[in-house]
Motif scaffolding. Structure first.
Motif, PDB file in Angstrom:
ATOM      1  N   ASN A 292     -40.273  28.299  -2.240  1.00  0.00           N
ATOM      2  CA  ASN A 292     -41.379  27.854  -1.530  1.00  0.00           C
ATOM      3  C   ASN A 292     -40.761  26.362  -0.801  1.00  0.00           C
ATOM      4  O   ASN A 292     -40.077  25.792  -1.465  1.00  0.00           O
ATOM      5  CB  ASN A 292     -42.400  27.062  -2.209  1.00  0.00           C
ATOM      6  CG  ASN A 292     -43.222  28.282  -2.736  1.00  0.00           C
ATOM      7  OD1 ASN A 292     -43.792  29.346  -2.164  1.00  0.00           O
ATOM      8  ND2 ASN A 292     -43.978  27.971  -4.084  1.00  0.00           N
ATOM      9  N   THR A 293     -40.893  26.258   0.725  1.00  0.00           N
ATOM     10  CA  THR A 293     -40.221  25.366   1.356  1.00  0.00           C
ATOM     11  C   THR A 293     -41.056  24.124   1.471  1.00  0.00           C
ATOM     12  O   THR A 293     -42.354  24.175   2.121  1.00  0.00           O
ATOM     13  CB  THR A 293     -39.559  25.900   2.634  1.00  0.00           C
ATOM     14  OG1 THR A 293     -38.660  26.731   2.402  1.00  0.00           O
ATOM     15  CG2 THR A 293     -39.168  24.635   3.148  1.00  0.00           C
ATOM     16  N   TYR A 294     -40.622  22.869   1.464  1.00  0.00           N
ATOM     17  CA  TYR A 294     -41.349  21.544   1.685  1.00  0.00           C
ATOM     18  C   TYR A 294     -40.611  20.782   2.613  1.00  0.00           C
ATOM     19  O   TYR A 294     -39.469  20.561   2.702  1.00  0.00           O
ATOM     20  CB  TYR A 294     -41.557  20.936   0.449  1.00  0.00           C
ATOM     21  CG  TYR A 294     -42.263  21.623  -0.632  1.00  0.00           C
ATOM     22  CD1 TYR A 294     -43.820  21.822  -0.755  1.00  0.00           C
ATOM     23  CD2 TYR A 294     -41.699  22.281  -1.638  1.00  0.00           C
ATOM     24  CE1 TYR A 294     -44.457  22.701  -1.759  1.00  0.00           C
ATOM     25  CE2 TYR A 294     -42.022  23.177  -2.640  1.00  0.00           C
ATOM     26  CZ  TYR A 294     -43.610  23.217  -2.389  1.00  0.00           C
ATOM     27  OH  TYR A 294     -44.204  23.823  -3.423  1.00  0.00           O
ATOM     28  N   MET A 295     -41.273  20.190   3.484  1.00  0.00           N
ATOM     29  CA  MET A 295     -40.559  19.185   4.453  1.00  0.00           C
ATOM     30  C   MET A 295     -41.007  17.748   4.214  1.00  0.00           C
ATOM     31  O   MET A 295     -41.886  17.484   3.639  1.00  0.00           O
ATOM     32  CB  MET A 295     -41.063  19.427   6.022  1.00  0.00           C
ATOM     33  CG  MET A 295     -41.066  20.836   6.346  1.00  0.00           C
ATOM     34  SD  MET A 295     -39.213  21.377   6.527  1.00  0.00           S
ATOM     35  CE  MET A 295     -38.495  20.421   7.656  1.00  0.00           C
ATOM     36  N   VAL A 296     -39.706  16.850   4.094  1.00  0.00           N
ATOM     37  CA  VAL A 296     -39.910  15.550   3.885  1.00  0.00           C
ATOM     38  C   VAL A 296     -39.221  14.638   4.959  1.00  0.00           C
ATOM     39  O   VAL A 296     -38.194  14.936   5.337  1.00  0.00           O
ATOM     40  CB  VAL A 296     -38.810  15.225   2.511  1.00  0.00           C
ATOM     41  CG1 VAL A 296     -38.921  13.808   2.328  1.00  0.00           C
ATOM     42  CG2 VAL A 296     -39.327  16.000   1.436  1.00  0.00           C
ATOM     43  N   SER A 297     -39.884  13.666   5.531  1.00  0.00           N
ATOM     44  CA  SER A 297     -39.554  12.763   6.692  1.00  0.00           C
ATOM     45  C   SER A 297     -39.449  11.546   5.958  1.00  0.00           C
ATOM     46  O   SER A 297     -40.558  11.172   5.436  1.00  0.00           O
ATOM     47  CB  SER A 297     -40.701  13.196   7.750  1.00  0.00           C
ATOM     48  OG  SER A 297     -40.475  12.136   8.596  1.00  0.00           O
ATOM     49  N   MET A 298     -38.443  10.851   6.587  1.00  0.00           N
ATOM     50  CA  MET A 298     -38.134   9.279   6.057  1.00  0.00           C
ATOM     51  C   MET A 298     -37.424   8.620   7.032  1.00  0.00           C
ATOM     52  O   MET A 298     -36.572   9.023   7.747  1.00  0.00           O
ATOM     53  CB  MET A 298     -37.902   9.326   4.579  1.00  0.00           C
ATOM     54  CG  MET A 298     -36.293   9.645   4.614  1.00  0.00           C
ATOM     55  SD  MET A 298     -35.546   9.551   3.075  1.00  0.00           S
ATOM     56  CE  MET A 298     -36.702  10.625   2.032  1.00  0.00           C
TER      57      MET A 298
END
Length: 347
Positions: A294-300
């Protein structure tokens, strides 16, 4: 006043119902954006306001008047199409003037109106030019000026920026926002681009399969999605979601994640491995895959980056108050502690 009201409006093509029993009020003077995936019914809704695709049942009122049986030309609306629909053999001035001529407006008055609307959209120096010599953005302004010449109560816009390149689209979005401020009239704008909707609207109407999924300000629809469809559609990157077997779904925004080498006590935590890292200037965007792919996106923000690299083993830590919960039907519900037990990191 140009409030638009739908009362139990439906639209069918043969046995195929596109819009079903819609009740909706578009406020006077608002910049309302209809957004949703292709085929969701947003353009059909716009065409019903214009009268060029009448509803199958229900009533539409503009300015308090039932326009159900009223011809398009008498509704006080002007439509700007995706392909601009300007006449290639006419000059800019002639294109703007065309509708006024048809309505028998005197020549002196026509010329005054052409000059006035051309000034508002920055076409004063281009009135003698032919459409073939204009850029995409200038052609779009011609279409807007022609619509403005009718002095409509309502502007209807069907994906008017979709034929422009990315840089010009951004510039034209700003111009349309400024134009709305100048004219202080009702704008109804259709797009499939949620970024466009978020940046321009004061009210967003999100549609799917002929239904209104949520109607709210950009801030409200982003922070408080009423259902899973809204949560996944609005936001770039989209909301991350985790299905809880037989229960529902947990969601969290990419910017809510703290990407670290260890799990944080009593936080929602998913273990994974960095698959991509994109440096976007002030922002860094990661994609992380868990053990089930499963792919998760992280923005910072760049200044908060912990220096993670591709193939690093990491934890996605999310504070409990930044989580969203949805039931099996996809509707928003309150926190469910029992859903979190397998994801809470106990240190």
């Amino acid at each position: 006043m140009a409030t638009i009201k739908f009362e139990q409006v439906s639209k069918s093509f043969g046995d195929n119902t596109i819009i079903k029993n819609v009740d909706l009020t578009i406020q006077d003077g608002s910049f309302t954006v209809l957004v949703g995936p292709s085929g969701c019914g947003k353009t059909t809704l716009l065409r019903m306001i214009a009268g060029i695709g009448p509803q199958s049942s229900g009533r539409i009122l503009i300015d308090g008047k039932d326009v159900t049986e009223m011809p398009p030309g008498q509704r006080g609306v002007a439509m700007v199409f995706q392909n601009y629909a300007i006449y290639p053999t006419m000059s800019v001035a002639e294109n703007i003037e065309f509708g006024l001529k048809n309505n028998k407006v005197p020549k002196e008055e026509r010329q005054s109106i052409v000059q006035e609307v051309a000034k508002k959209v920055g076409l004063e120096q281009l009135l003698h030019r032919q459409p073939s010599t204009l850029s995409g953005g200038q052609r779009q302004r011609v279409a807007l000026a022609r619509a403005m010449s009718k002095n409509p109560k309502v502007f209807l816009m069907d994906e008017p920026l979709s034929n422009l390149d990315a840089k010009l689209r951004t510039a034209m979005r700003v111009e349309l926002i400024e134009l709305h401020k100048k004219l202080k009239t009702t704008f109804v704008y259709v797009t499939h681009d949620q970024v466009e909707a978020m940046s321009m609207a004061d009210t967003i109407i999100l549609m799917n399969e002929g239904k209104i999924m949520q109607e709210a300000s950009p801030e409200e629809i982003y922070r408080n999605p009423e259902n899973l469809f809204t949560a996944r559609f609005i936001g770039s990157p989209a909301m991350n979601t985790v299905e809880i077997a037989g229960e529902g779904t947990i969601g969290f925004r990419p910017e809510a994640v703290m990407l670290e080498k260890a799990g944080q006590p009593d936080m929602f935590a998913i273990k994974g491995r960095v698959s991509t890292r994109e440096m976007l200037g002030k922002e860094i965007l990661y994609s992380v895959k868990d053990s089930r792919e499963n792919t998760y996106m992280v923005s910072m923000p760049s200044e908060e980056d912990k220096g993670c690299r591709v193939n690093d083993e990491v934890y996605l830590n999310v504070p409990a108050e930044r989580l969203y919960f949805f039931d099996r039907e996809g509707y928003r519900i309150g926190p469910r502690q029992n859903w979190l037990s397998d994801f809470l990191c106990r240190g």
